[in-house]
Design a protein around this motif. Sequence first.
Motif, mmCIF file in Angstrom:
data_model
loop_
_atom_site.group_PDB
_atom_site.id
_atom_site.type_symbol
_atom_site.label_atom_id
_atom_site.label_comp_id
_atom_site.label_asym_id
_atom_site.label_seq_id
_atom_site.Cartn_x
_atom_site.Cartn_y
_atom_site.Cartn_z
ATOM 1 N N THR A 2 0.771 -1.086 -0.134
ATOM 2 C CA THR A 2 -0.005 -0.019 -0.041
ATOM 3 C C THR A 2 0.807 1.230 -0.064
ATOM 4 O OG1 THR A 2 -1.655 1.261 1.337
ATOM 5 C CG2 THR A 2 -0.169 -0.078 2.484
ATOM 6 N N ALA A 3 0.429 2.310 -0.785
ATOM 7 C CA ALA A 3 0.909 3.343 -0.762
ATOM 8 C C ALA A 3 0.684 4.264 0.368
ATOM 9 C CB ALA A 3 0.869 4.168 -2.172
ATOM 10 N N VAL A 4 -0.202 4.033 1.361
ATOM 11 C CA VAL A 4 -0.936 4.828 2.326
ATOM 12 C C VAL A 4 0.103 4.436 3.594
ATOM 13 C CG1 VAL A 4 -2.787 5.353 3.611
ATOM 14 C CG2 VAL A 4 -3.095 4.793 1.336
ATOM 15 N N GLU A 5 0.542 5.385 4.209
ATOM 16 C CA GLU A 5 1.557 5.211 5.490
ATOM 17 C C GLU A 5 0.528 5.021 6.637
ATOM 18 O OE1 GLU A 5 4.263 7.860 6.462
ATOM 19 O OE2 GLU A 5 5.564 7.946 4.623
ATOM 20 N N PRO A 6 1.046 4.310 7.613
ATOM 21 C CA PRO A 6 0.177 4.342 8.711
ATOM 22 C C PRO A 6 -0.322 5.743 9.285
ATOM 23 C CG PRO A 6 1.764 2.588 8.887
ATOM 24 C CD PRO A 6 2.059 3.558 7.768
ATOM 25 N N PRO A 7 -1.540 5.841 9.496
ATOM 26 C CA PRO A 7 -1.944 7.524 10.230
ATOM 27 C C PRO A 7 -0.875 7.726 11.517
ATOM 28 C CG PRO A 7 -3.665 6.211 9.239
ATOM 29 C CD PRO A 7 -2.737 4.944 9.470
ATOM 30 N N SER A 39 0.731 -3.241 9.553
ATOM 31 C CA SER A 39 0.447 -3.717 8.266
ATOM 32 C C SER A 39 -1.319 -3.555 8.190
ATOM 33 C CB SER A 39 0.281 -5.332 8.187
ATOM 34 O OG SER A 39 1.745 -5.852 8.373
ATOM 35 N N PRO A 40 -1.522 -3.140 6.956
ATOM 36 C CA PRO A 40 -3.217 -2.763 6.867
ATOM 37 C C PRO A 40 -3.923 -4.243 7.119
ATOM 38 C CG PRO A 40 -2.124 -2.792 4.767
ATOM 39 C CD PRO A 40 -1.044 -3.082 5.974
ATOM 40 N N VAL A 41 -5.173 -4.197 7.727
ATOM 41 C CA VAL A 41 -6.033 -5.153 7.826
ATOM 42 C C VAL A 41 -7.380 -5.016 6.965
ATOM 43 C CG1 VAL A 41 -7.686 -6.456 9.493
ATOM 44 C CG2 VAL A 41 -5.101 -5.704 10.156
ATOM 45 N N THR A 42 -7.644 -6.243 6.020
ATOM 46 C CA THR A 42 -8.854 -6.417 5.446
ATOM 47 C C THR A 42 -9.996 -7.059 6.151
ATOM 48 O OG1 THR A 42 -8.012 -8.430 4.312
ATOM 49 C CG2 THR A 42 -7.523 -6.271 3.204
ATOM 50 N N ASP A 43 -9.641 -7.877 7.170
ATOM 51 C CA ASP A 43 -10.862 -8.427 7.981
ATOM 52 C C ASP A 43 -10.116 -8.412 9.419
ATOM 53 O OD1 ASP A 43 -11.857 -11.125 9.155
ATOM 54 O OD2 ASP A 43 -12.870 -10.898 7.340
ATOM 55 N N HIS A 44 -11.069 -7.859 10.182
ATOM 56 C CA HIS A 44 -10.683 -7.466 11.396
ATOM 57 C C HIS A 44 -10.872 -8.627 12.358
ATOM 58 C CE1 HIS A 44 -11.014 -4.727 15.291
ATOM 59 N NE2 HIS A 44 -10.938 -5.879 15.832
ATOM 60 N N ALA A 45 -11.874 -9.552 12.185
ATOM 61 C CA ALA A 45 -12.116 -10.720 13.039
ATOM 62 C C ALA A 45 -10.727 -11.856 12.619
ATOM 63 C CB ALA A 45 -13.149 -11.590 12.603
ATOM 64 N N ASP A 72 -3.804 0.534 24.403
ATOM 65 C CA ASP A 72 -5.105 0.112 25.161
ATOM 66 C C ASP A 72 -5.493 -1.341 25.040
ATOM 67 O OD1 ASP A 72 -5.861 -0.094 22.692
ATOM 68 O OD2 ASP A 72 -7.207 1.383 22.616
ATOM 69 N N GLY A 73 -4.564 -2.192 24.671
ATOM 70 C CA GLY A 73 -4.635 -3.733 24.687
ATOM 71 C C GLY A 73 -5.307 -4.359 23.216
ATOM 72 N N ARG A 74 -5.618 -3.408 22.438
ATOM 73 C CA ARG A 74 -6.273 -3.888 21.155
ATOM 74 C C ARG A 74 -5.128 -4.504 20.209
ATOM 75 N NH1 ARG A 74 -9.283 0.883 18.552
ATOM 76 N NH2 ARG A 74 -7.686 2.146 19.631
ATOM 77 N N TYR A 75 -5.583 -5.574 19.280
ATOM 78 C CA TYR A 75 -4.785 -6.130 18.441
ATOM 79 C C TYR A 75 -4.841 -5.154 17.018
ATOM 80 C CZ TYR A 75 -4.537 -10.438 21.017
ATOM 81 O OH TYR A 75 -4.233 -11.489 22.169
ATOM 82 N N VAL A 76 -5.847 -4.751 16.890
ATOM 83 C CA VAL A 76 -6.208 -3.971 15.637
ATOM 84 C C VAL A 76 -6.776 -2.657 15.812
ATOM 85 C CG1 VAL A 76 -7.540 -3.705 13.365
ATOM 86 C CG2 VAL A 76 -6.790 -6.168 14.392
ATOM 87 N N VAL A 77 -6.241 -1.353 15.458
ATOM 88 C CA VAL A 77 -6.323 -0.010 15.506
ATOM 89 C C VAL A 77 -6.768 0.525 13.953
ATOM 90 C CG1 VAL A 77 -5.954 2.112 16.264
ATOM 91 C CG2 VAL A 77 -5.137 0.051 17.634
ATOM 92 N N SER A 78 -7.980 0.948 13.993
ATOM 93 C CA SER A 78 -8.420 1.855 12.882
ATOM 94 C C SER A 78 -7.924 0.904 11.425
ATOM 95 C CB SER A 78 -7.913 2.941 12.635
ATOM 96 O OG SER A 78 -8.500 3.601 13.746
ATOM 97 N N GLY A 79 -8.089 -0.167 11.464
ATOM 98 C CA GLY A 79 -7.664 -1.033 10.326
ATOM 99 C C GLY A 79 -6.201 -1.727 10.183
ATOM 100 N N TRP A 80 -5.623 -1.616 11.134
ATOM 101 C CA TRP A 80 -3.915 -1.792 11.208
ATOM 102 C C TRP A 80 -3.881 -2.557 12.510
ATOM 103 C CZ3 TRP A 80 -0.310 0.322 7.677
ATOM 104 C CH2 TRP A 80 -0.850 1.131 6.461
ATOM 105 N N ARG A 81 -2.706 -3.744 12.059
ATOM 106 C CA ARG A 81 -2.219 -4.589 13.227
ATOM 107 C C ARG A 81 -0.614 -4.160 13.202
ATOM 108 N NH1 ARG A 81 -1.411 -9.184 9.098
ATOM 109 N NH2 ARG A 81 0.428 -9.997 9.587
ATOM 110 N N ALA A 82 -0.272 -4.623 14.499
ATOM 111 C CA ALA A 82 1.367 -4.453 14.648
ATOM 112 C C ALA A 82 1.895 -5.764 15.039
ATOM 113 C CB ALA A 82 1.485 -3.391 15.728
ATOM 114 N N ASP A 83 2.885 -6.167 14.512
ATOM 115 C CA ASP A 83 3.804 -7.405 14.772
ATOM 116 C C ASP A 83 5.594 -6.999 14.946
ATOM 117 O OD1 ASP A 83 1.406 -9.368 14.311
ATOM 118 O OD2 ASP A 83 1.559 -8.177 12.298
ATOM 119 N N THR A 84 5.975 -7.967 15.621
ATOM 120 C CA THR A 84 7.222 -7.936 15.638
ATOM 121 C C THR A 84 7.885 -8.337 14.347
ATOM 122 O OG1 THR A 84 7.488 -10.224 16.347
ATOM 123 C CG2 THR A 84 7.381 -8.627 18.197
ATOM 124 N N TYR A 85 8.936 -7.471 13.848
ATOM 125 C CA TYR A 85 9.681 -7.560 12.640
ATOM 126 C C TYR A 85 10.531 -8.944 12.752
ATOM 127 C CZ TYR A 85 12.867 -6.742 8.835
ATOM 128 O OH TYR A 85 13.629 -6.971 7.623
#
Length: 283
Positions: A2-7, A39-45, A72-85
């Motif tokens: 994606t060309a869109v940076e994480p907000p 990473s952008p998320v297409t399916d939250h569940a 705040d403990g969430r795995y997904v925020v506004s369609g983005w997830r975070a993982d260890t590189y």
Amino acid sequence: MTAVEPPEHVRSTFGLREEAPVPLGNWDGGWRLGDVVLSPVTDHARAAWSAKVRETLRVDGLRLARPVRATDGRYVVSGWRADTYLEGVPEPRHDEVVSLSLRLHQVTERLERPRFLAAQPVAPWVDVDVFAAADRAAWEAVPLRTLKMGGALPATSPDGDRSLTLITQLSTLRKPITTPAQLVHGDLFGTVLFSGNFAPGLTDITPYWRPAPWAAAVIVVDALSWGGGDDGLLERWGDLPEWPQMLVRAVMFRLAVHALHPRSTPEAFPGLARTADMIRLML
């Protein structure tokens, strides 16, 4: 990618405000920020499920990207997830990927079936619906019957029509199987990362509820169709339970994806057709 940076608010919520995003080519559109990938998320569940599983999963000889929770403990925020590189890139080490698949699925066998895997694809389709529909097509008694009955079978291309014809032909070669279904990662080809002498790395789990040998068969079908895999792959893993029947369902699945996915290209079809022919000779 994606060309869109994480907000900025997403970076802040994951505690990454001070890090500059760097785009990555092999993390599903991910951006590296220090030791973390957004990473952008297409399916939250599915994203939340994968994160929860990867948080505690342990597999011998496998590096797993661990989820990084938001402040705040969430795995997904506004369609983005975070993982260890994880260091590494995909390499055409197909037998190693199949071997990894077997080790991984010995562990995931204990996982319960996520409720979202039983959901019917609904319009408007996104990528995950295409793969869910293709998965059903490979296993239901009449391929694509569910979509046809619901009037959801989309228009397709000439090579897509040829794919549908092959699916119908291959479906007559299926026999009942007895290997039990379980939670498997159904998209390992091209997603396993290799780096020197490190153990292979895995950034995500794409869940399906199918027999473990089927997931291995999907790797082999992908490797033969597009990855330059040698024909001996078909025979080298022939000791896996009900192997020819797993292969026929795997190639039907990939043909259905090709027929249904709006971004499929004609160039992808010849490899699939050749693989289908080789599998037909085994049945």
